[in-house]
Design an enzyme around this catalytic site. Structure first.
Site, mmCIF file in Angstrom:
data_model
loop_
_atom_site.group_PDB
_atom_site.id
_atom_site.type_symbol
_atom_site.label_atom_id
_atom_site.label_comp_id
_atom_site.label_asym_id
_atom_site.label_seq_id
_atom_site.Cartn_x
_atom_site.Cartn_y
_atom_site.Cartn_z
ATOM 1 N N SER A 90 0.788 -1.244 0.000
ATOM 2 C CA SER A 90 0.000 0.000 0.000
ATOM 3 C C SER A 90 0.811 1.281 0.000
ATOM 4 O O SER A 90 0.215 2.370 -0.080
ATOM 5 C CB SER A 90 -0.953 0.010 1.188
ATOM 6 N N ARG A 314 -0.169 8.782 5.343
ATOM 7 C CA ARG A 314 -0.404 8.600 6.775
ATOM 8 C C ARG A 314 0.465 9.561 7.567
ATOM 9 O O ARG A 314 1.581 9.890 7.146
ATOM 10 C CB ARG A 314 0.034 7.193 7.223
#
Ligand code: HEL
Length: 408
Positions: A90, A314
């Site tokens: 990812s 993130r």
């Protein structure tokens, strides 16, 4: 005792000194000194917990700290080398988001427009926007929850499969949506399959071409590839070993696969050096306008302590108060952490060549503390964690450990 090979040098790589010639805390131009002994200890722990190999590369304004331990290939026993390529899972999402944010810069895409404006009829709800998709707030179910409910059989069923992105979206839409559009964060690979579809629709090119022309070529990322639906990793690479759900069952060599189940959500191959170069360029504003980087960094809380999600990016708040920015990856056989300081001047990429082993995943997380906090610190977070069946209890709950991971 497990041997960990550690080198400190320059980005050009002209001078590489063995760790034994270096202080335990290497001086660094920015922030706390990188804790080399800590990094070395983390790799050693990962091996003791079942990873065949592990590696880490930290860069700080031209100084490189790199370490590798264990093996890249269990068959030949070739040692892990920090230049080995691997599947980044990812972390691909950040690349895909960057391409879309560039398209926003080019006025070809509006973040708050409905996905259906660009892909008419794809989604059953016109309220789902591009921004919600990139921030995991669309409410679209993650089809991989079912696909990998049984880890090895699930993987073997798709290892050679070639899906169209539409097929993957249809798998998601068979299930009820997890929330109303925009209501809550809920990680879903479906979102970034759609992001890849948007790239293809808006540019008229395969995602591979857009990764290549917009990121890989300009940054000279010579180890980064999108080979889908090819199954092989080009050049020299670490093999990836998937941990079965049954305790004691032998690791499964998962290296070769199409990763068609992930596409724009997770099918890139890269190296620790390329990931550091990529994140540094992104955070220094070299891949998008400042305005679009600011959009990527509009943080909303995600699940887990000290964590937030922007758009394909993130944020993790470390125990020492430092926040780092990047992504994680879990693809069969490989765990990846790729993070950078806010100014992009210090970067870390850490990899273990195993997966479905929550203990190793949590251990590798500690490379972030060693790289950005400068000393061994206790793991952050307080939520109790559960490991895959038969594994020792991990020290920390991973925010985004996929719900499909079998938990005791
Ligand atoms: S899961 C994650 C990580 N992301 C998501 C994506 C990625 N990877 C996947 O969706 C693959 C899930 C199956 C992985 C497999 C294993 O460990 O190899 N596990 C099982 O099959 C468990 N039954 C949110 C952790 C991310 O960090 O963003 O990469």
């Amino acid at each position: 005792m497990t041997s960990v090979r550690v080198l400190v040098g320059t980005v050009a790589g002209a001078v590489l000194l063995p760790l034994l010639a270096s202080p335990a805390q290497a001086d660094s131009p920015t922030g706390p000194a990188v804790d080399l002994a800590g990094l070395r200890g983390v790799l050693r722990s990962a091996l003791a917990q079942g990873a065949p190999g592990a590696m880490v590369r930290v860069e700080d304004r031209g100084t490189v700290f790199r370490a590798a331990a264990g093996v890249a290939d269990r068959g030949s026993a070739r040692a892990m080398d920090d230049t080995d390529r691997f599947r980044i899972g990812s972390v691909t999402k950040t690349f895909t988001a960057v391409v879309l944010l560039q398209l926003v810069d080019e006025k070809k895409l509006t973040l708050d427009a409905p996905v259906n404006r660009y892909l008419p009829g794809l989604l059953p709800d016109d309220r789902i926007t591009v921004r919600q998709v990139l921030g995991h707030r669309s409410g679209l179910y993650d089809y991989t929850n079912d696909m990998f409910a049984r880890t090895v059989p699930g993987f073997e069923a798709v290892r050679k499969r070639v899906f169209t992105p539409e097929e993957l979206v249809k798998l998601s839409l068979r299930k009820p949506r997890t929330s109303a559009p925009g209501a809550v964060y809920s990680y879903s690979n479906t979102n970034f399959v759609i992001a890849g579809m948007l790239v293809e629709k808006l540019t008229g090119n395969p995602v591979r071409t857009e990764y290549q022309n917009r990121i890989i070529a300009p940054l000279k990322l010579n180890d980064t590839f999108y080979v889908h639906p090819g199954t092989k990793i080009p050049g020299r690479y670490a093999r990836g070993y998937l941990t079965p759900d049954q305790a004691g069952a032998p690791l499964v060599d998962a290296t070769e696969q199409t990763v068609s189940w992930a596409q724009g959500a997770g099918a890139l191959i890269s190296s620790t050096r390329d990931l550091n170069t990529f994140l540094s360029a992104l955070l220094r504003g070299r891949l998008t306008s400042a305005a679009q980087l600011a959009q990527m960094e509009k943080w909303l809380p995600s699940s887990g302590t000290g964590q937030a999600y922007g758009l394909g990016l993130r944020r993790r708040d470390l125990s020492c108060g430092v926040s780092v920015y990047g992504h994680t990856g879990a693809v069969q056989g490989f765990y990846t952490y790729a993070f950078a300081s806010k100014d992009g001047k210090r970067t870390l990429a850490a990899v273990a060549n195993t997966s479905n082993n929550g203990t190793v995943l949590n251990t590798m997380l500690r490379t972030l503390d060693s790289a950005f906090c400068g000393k061994a610190t206790k793991a952050v977070g307080s939520l109790a964690s559960r490991a895959p069946r038969g594994k020792a209890a991990p020290v920390e709950r991973q925010e985004d450990m996929t719900p499909a991971v079998p938990l005791d």
